[in-house]
Design a protein around this motif. Structure first.
Motif, PDB file in Angstrom:
ATOM      1  N   VAL A 149       0.879  -1.415   0.077  1.00 31.41           N
ATOM      2  CA  VAL A 149       0.193  -0.025  -0.320  1.00 31.41           C
ATOM      3  C   VAL A 149       1.021   1.304  -0.212  1.00 31.41           C
ATOM      4  O   VAL A 149       1.621   1.498   1.056  1.00 31.41           O
ATOM      5  CB  VAL A 149      -1.039  -0.295   0.990  1.00 31.41           C
ATOM      6  N   LEU A 184       0.781   4.497   0.146  1.00 31.71           N
ATOM      7  CA  LEU A 184      -0.674   5.825   1.083  1.00 31.71           C
ATOM      8  C   LEU A 184       0.463   7.289   0.554  1.00 31.71           C
ATOM      9  O   LEU A 184       1.362   7.483   1.439  1.00 31.71           O
ATOM     10  CB  LEU A 184      -0.776   5.511   2.643  1.00 31.71           C
ATOM     11  N   THR A 229      -0.664  10.937   2.135  1.00 27.98           N
ATOM     12  CA  THR A 229      -1.268  11.991   3.061  1.00 27.98           C
ATOM     13  C   THR A 229      -1.105  12.865   3.555  1.00 27.98           C
ATOM     14  O   THR A 229       0.194  13.448   2.393  1.00 27.98           O
ATOM     15  CB  THR A 229      -1.657  10.757   4.545  1.00 27.98           C
ATOM     16  N   ASN A 248      -4.761  -7.458   1.213  1.00 25.26           N
ATOM     17  CA  ASN A 248      -4.402  -6.753   1.796  1.00 25.26           C
ATOM     18  C   ASN A 248      -5.194  -6.920   3.509  1.00 25.26           C
ATOM     19  O   ASN A 248      -6.090  -6.987   3.095  1.00 25.26           O
ATOM     20  CB  ASN A 248      -4.738  -5.251   1.314  1.00 25.26           C
ATOM     21  N   HIS A 259      -8.720  -5.178   7.629  1.00 22.46           N
ATOM     22  CA  HIS A 259      -8.232  -3.759   8.529  1.00 22.46           C
ATOM     23  C   HIS A 259      -8.867  -2.704   8.675  1.00 22.46           C
ATOM     24  O   HIS A 259      -9.756  -2.366   8.095  1.00 22.46           O
ATOM     25  CB  HIS A 259      -6.727  -2.785   7.956  1.00 22.46           C
ATOM     26  N   HIS A 291      -9.581   1.697   8.686  1.00 20.82           N
ATOM     27  CA  HIS A 291      -9.137   3.438   8.434  1.00 20.82           C
ATOM     28  C   HIS A 291     -10.459   4.673   9.264  1.00 20.82           C
ATOM     29  O   HIS A 291     -11.405   4.200   9.001  1.00 20.82           O
ATOM     30  CB  HIS A 291      -9.636   4.011   7.789  1.00 20.82           C
ATOM     31  N   GLU A 350     -13.318   5.073   2.635  1.00 21.54           N
ATOM     32  CA  GLU A 350     -12.912   4.436   1.585  1.00 21.54           C
ATOM     33  C   GLU A 350     -13.344   4.781   0.316  1.00 21.54           C
ATOM     34  O   GLU A 350     -14.671   3.377   0.580  1.00 21.54           O
ATOM     35  CB  GLU A 350     -11.794   3.405   1.807  1.00 21.54           C
ATOM     36  N   LEU A 408      -9.153   8.155   0.162  1.00 18.41           N
ATOM     37  CA  LEU A 408     -10.066   8.346   1.718  1.00 18.41           C
ATOM     38  C   LEU A 408     -10.504   9.911   1.933  1.00 18.41           C
ATOM     39  O   LEU A 408      -9.726  10.245   1.565  1.00 18.41           O
ATOM     40  CB  LEU A 408      -9.203   7.216   2.355  1.00 18.41           C
ATOM     41  N   ARG A 426      -4.414   4.049  10.221  1.00 12.72           N
ATOM     42  CA  ARG A 426      -4.620   2.416   9.417  1.00 12.72           C
ATOM     43  C   ARG A 426      -4.560   1.208  10.955  1.00 12.72           C
ATOM     44  O   ARG A 426      -3.463   1.662  11.290  1.00 12.72           O
ATOM     45  CB  ARG A 426      -3.483   1.981   8.524  1.00 12.72           C
ATOM     46  N   SER A 457      -4.645  -2.531  11.954  1.00 16.88           N
ATOM     47  CA  SER A 457      -4.766  -3.862  10.426  1.00 16.88           C
ATOM     48  C   SER A 457      -4.940  -4.545  11.715  1.00 16.88           C
ATOM     49  O   SER A 457      -4.429  -4.813  13.005  1.00 16.88           O
ATOM     50  CB  SER A 457      -3.014  -4.261  10.442  1.00 16.88           C
TER      51      SER A 457
END
Length: 225
Positions: free
Chosen positions: A80, A82, A84, A109, A112, A114, A119, A176, A183, A185
């Motif tokens: 992933v 990401l 941000t 993936n 998990h 957010h 998303e 997102l 995140r 997990s």
């Protein structure tokens, strides 16, 4: 309200509504915000300080190289990337971020959440099995098989995953709804916490043999991730 002109009643109701609305806390951009006892202990809570607008330039809103495939030579077989506010400073206060997800065949993936963002997920290449589970007590499982061009939405804070069921590499992109979606997990957080959660707690919570719990904690310890 007897004895009050209509416009004063309307004004009072409007003021009450505004007061109630302004009392609602905004969505947090971090997991917690401990109150500072003095101003010297305080930090800015919006995620970032703001740059002087006169010093802002196009590079503050720019990132290069998202077209480059990322390595999936890892245990889950996914990667992933990401973007941000930490990668694109211009995202500060804009409430959006972006992710590229590369999958090897049979790549996952893992489940998990957010905590700060919904998303929206679009498949560019390959075939992915995706899904999310609603909160207690229903725990309803929503799932689809997605092909190139298909879009799926994962609501904020719900456990979700994406799994490549095809025989070739797969690629997807996600938008997102936060500059800092966060995140968590699930397996890594539960079995890989530092320091570890007491094995007795996890044994009872997951109805597992203690040896299985200790094995999972070893697999997800920081030395193996």
């Amino acid at each position: 309200m007897k004895g009050f002109p209509n416009y004063l009643v309307a004004f009072a109701l409007m003021a009450m509504a505004c007061s109630i609305a302004s009392a609602y806390d905004p969505a947090p951009l971090q997991d917690f915000c401990v109150a500072a006892s003095t101003s010297t202990d305080a930090v800015f809570v919006n995620g970032k300080f703001c740059k002087d607008p006169k010093l802002v330039n196009a590079n503050d809103f720019f990132f290069q190289g998202l077209n480059i495939p990322r390595s999936t030579a890892n245990q889950p077989g996914s990667n992933v990337t990401l973007l941000t506010v930490d990668q694109i400073q211009g995202l500060n206060t804009l409430g959006v971020s972006l992710a590229r997800i590369d999958f090897a065949p049979n790549g996952l993936n893992p489940p998990h959440i957010h905590p700060h963002a919904t998303e929206i997920f679009v498949v560019v290449k390959g075939t992915l099995y995706v899904g999310f589970v609603t909160s207690n007590p229903d725990n309803r499982f929503f799932t689809k098989v997605l092909n190139a061009g298909d879009v799926f939405v994962f609501p904020i804070g719900l456990i979700h995953f994406q799994y490549n069921i095809g025989s070739t590499d797969a690629l997807a992109f996600s938008g997102l709804g936060s500059q800092n979606p966060g995140r968590v997990s699930i397996a890594e957080t539960i079995f890989g916490s530092n320091p570890p959660i007491n094995a007795n707690v996890l044994t009872k919570a997951f109805q597992l043999d203690k040896n299985v719990v200790k094995y999972l904690q070893k697999q997800f310890s920081s030395n193996n991730i």
